[in-house]
Design an enzyme around this catalytic site. Sequence first.
Site, mmCIF file in Angstrom:
data_model
loop_
_atom_site.group_PDB
_atom_site.id
_atom_site.type_symbol
_atom_site.label_atom_id
_atom_site.label_comp_id
_atom_site.label_asym_id
_atom_site.label_seq_id
_atom_site.Cartn_x
_atom_site.Cartn_y
_atom_site.Cartn_z
ATOM 1 N N LYS A 129 -3.991 0.849 9.619
ATOM 2 C CA LYS A 129 -4.703 2.120 9.379
ATOM 3 C C LYS A 129 -6.164 1.849 9.025
ATOM 4 O O LYS A 129 -6.530 0.751 8.596
ATOM 5 C CB LYS A 129 -4.046 2.933 8.258
ATOM 6 C CG LYS A 129 -3.974 2.246 6.869
ATOM 7 C CD LYS A 129 -5.221 2.339 6.025
ATOM 8 C CE LYS A 129 -5.085 1.594 4.693
ATOM 9 N NZ LYS A 129 -6.383 1.282 4.063
ATOM 10 N N GLY A 184 -7.688 -4.577 4.134
ATOM 11 C CA GLY A 184 -7.989 -3.157 3.959
ATOM 12 C C GLY A 184 -7.349 -2.305 5.039
ATOM 13 O O GLY A 184 -7.532 -1.092 5.086
ATOM 14 N N GLY A 232 -4.026 -2.124 5.607
ATOM 15 C CA GLY A 232 -2.684 -1.671 5.219
ATOM 16 C C GLY A 232 -1.549 -2.446 5.865
ATOM 17 O O GLY A 232 -0.410 -1.964 5.879
ATOM 18 N N GLY A 233 -1.812 -3.622 6.386
ATOM 19 C CA GLY A 233 -0.785 -4.382 7.112
ATOM 20 C C GLY A 233 0.498 -4.598 6.314
ATOM 21 O O GLY A 233 1.592 -4.288 6.798
ATOM 22 N N SER A 273 1.614 -2.995 3.704
ATOM 23 C CA SER A 273 2.280 -1.715 3.423
ATOM 24 C C SER A 273 2.988 -1.195 4.670
ATOM 25 O O SER A 273 4.088 -0.642 4.588
ATOM 26 C CB SER A 273 1.254 -0.671 2.975
ATOM 27 O OG SER A 273 0.595 -1.095 1.809
ATOM 28 N N ASP A 301 0.327 2.889 -0.681
ATOM 29 C CA ASP A 301 -0.009 3.178 0.720
ATOM 30 C C ASP A 301 1.205 3.247 1.640
ATOM 31 O O ASP A 301 1.077 3.623 2.797
ATOM 32 C CB ASP A 301 -0.907 2.057 1.285
ATOM 33 C CG ASP A 301 -2.366 2.270 0.946
ATOM 34 O OD1 ASP A 301 -2.697 3.307 0.350
ATOM 35 O OD2 ASP A 301 -3.173 1.377 1.301
HETATM 36 O O1 C5P Z 1 0.177 0.733 -5.344
HETATM 37 P P1 C5P Z 1 -0.301 -0.640 -5.112
HETATM 38 O O2 C5P Z 1 0.645 -1.687 -5.644
HETATM 39 O O3 C5P Z 1 -0.684 -0.918 -3.701
HETATM 40 O O4 C5P Z 1 -1.654 -0.790 -5.945
HETATM 41 C C1 C5P Z 1 -2.223 -2.037 -6.227
HETATM 42 C C2 C5P Z 1 -3.177 -1.873 -7.407
HETATM 43 O O5 C5P Z 1 -4.316 -1.105 -7.022
HETATM 44 C C3 C5P Z 1 -2.596 -1.130 -8.578
HETATM 45 O O6 C5P Z 1 -1.935 -2.015 -9.444
HETATM 46 C C4 C5P Z 1 -3.810 -0.528 -9.236
HETATM 47 O O7 C5P Z 1 -4.467 -1.496 -10.021
HETATM 48 C C5 C5P Z 1 -4.717 -0.226 -8.065
HETATM 49 N N1 C5P Z 1 -4.616 1.168 -7.591
HETATM 50 C C6 C5P Z 1 -5.232 2.162 -8.324
HETATM 51 N N2 C5P Z 1 -5.150 3.452 -7.881
HETATM 52 C C7 C5P Z 1 -4.515 3.756 -6.741
HETATM 53 C C8 C5P Z 1 -3.885 2.754 -5.985
HETATM 54 C C9 C5P Z 1 -3.951 1.459 -6.445
HETATM 55 O O8 C5P Z 1 -5.844 1.910 -9.375
HETATM 56 N N3 C5P Z 1 -4.489 5.023 -6.317
#
Ligand code: C5P
Length: 280
Positions: free
Chosen positions: A9, A94, A96-97, A99, A132
Amino acid sequence: MLELQARAKINLTLEVLGRRPDGYHEILSVMQAVDLHDTLRLELAEGLSLTSNWPHLETPDNLVLKAARLLKQAAKVDLGAQMHLVKAIPLAAGLGGGSSDAAAALQGLNELWGRPLPGEELVTVASAVGSDVPFFLVDGTALAEGRGERVTKLPPLRRRWVVLVTPSVEVQNKTAYLYSLLSPQDYSAGVATREVVEALRSGESPDPSLFVNVFQPIALDRFPDVRRWHDSMFRLGAERVWLAGSGPTLFTLCSDEGSSRYLARLLEAEGATVLVTRTV
Ligand code: C5P
């Protein structure tokens, strides 16, 4: 055996509205799937295992295995799978691979195991895997809200060619790190995203001048290689250049294949890591 495509994405917009009490950030983003994809093959087996054409991805913390474990738990099934992942999407770029691979694993395993979970429960598991991941269950063009896990499908963007340039940036926990660099003056009210959504919903092409990414000025400032390729893309003819997600991949949009391939060749001649793809 099942074979699934896990698409990458880009973000047409990525705005952060503020920090949440749970430590995440409240976002508004128009996400757009592209043709570039990994391939995930699944077969029934005892236990859960993962192999890949990139063997260093065969670790228990791979999101594909995390997704498989969470699905198995949520669906209360006593089945397993052997999974093989063929990567084409650059890693931690960046795009999203990881995810997307996880979303493909959820969809594929749910199928392979006889659909123990209905769609809406699959979304809940997806959001536990990562913010994501739910987007990739929806695919196409979509609005992401909350921490990114609340996804609403949008009418598709008119097909565009996309030139992706992935600068070399090595950061541990890249997404968390980039979010940690945000301060309140980076927050916005979501106006650009809402305008893009409105345009898409009324059947118009959104004005690319509305496309924005909160991480772009930070990535340009912090990572010399991002700055270098950003400037090269402009110099070689790109009209606009954006960051994908939390980067470091940069992209530009072209209306035809010829101009996208031409720009890609010029960038490659200067040593860039380039991929050409299309929005879907
Ligand atoms: O959800 P995910 O594990 O991909 O997020 C990785 C890190 O990115 C989270 O631990 C957080 O520190 C940050 N994050 C955030 N706000 C979001 C998505 C991610 O602060 N909306």
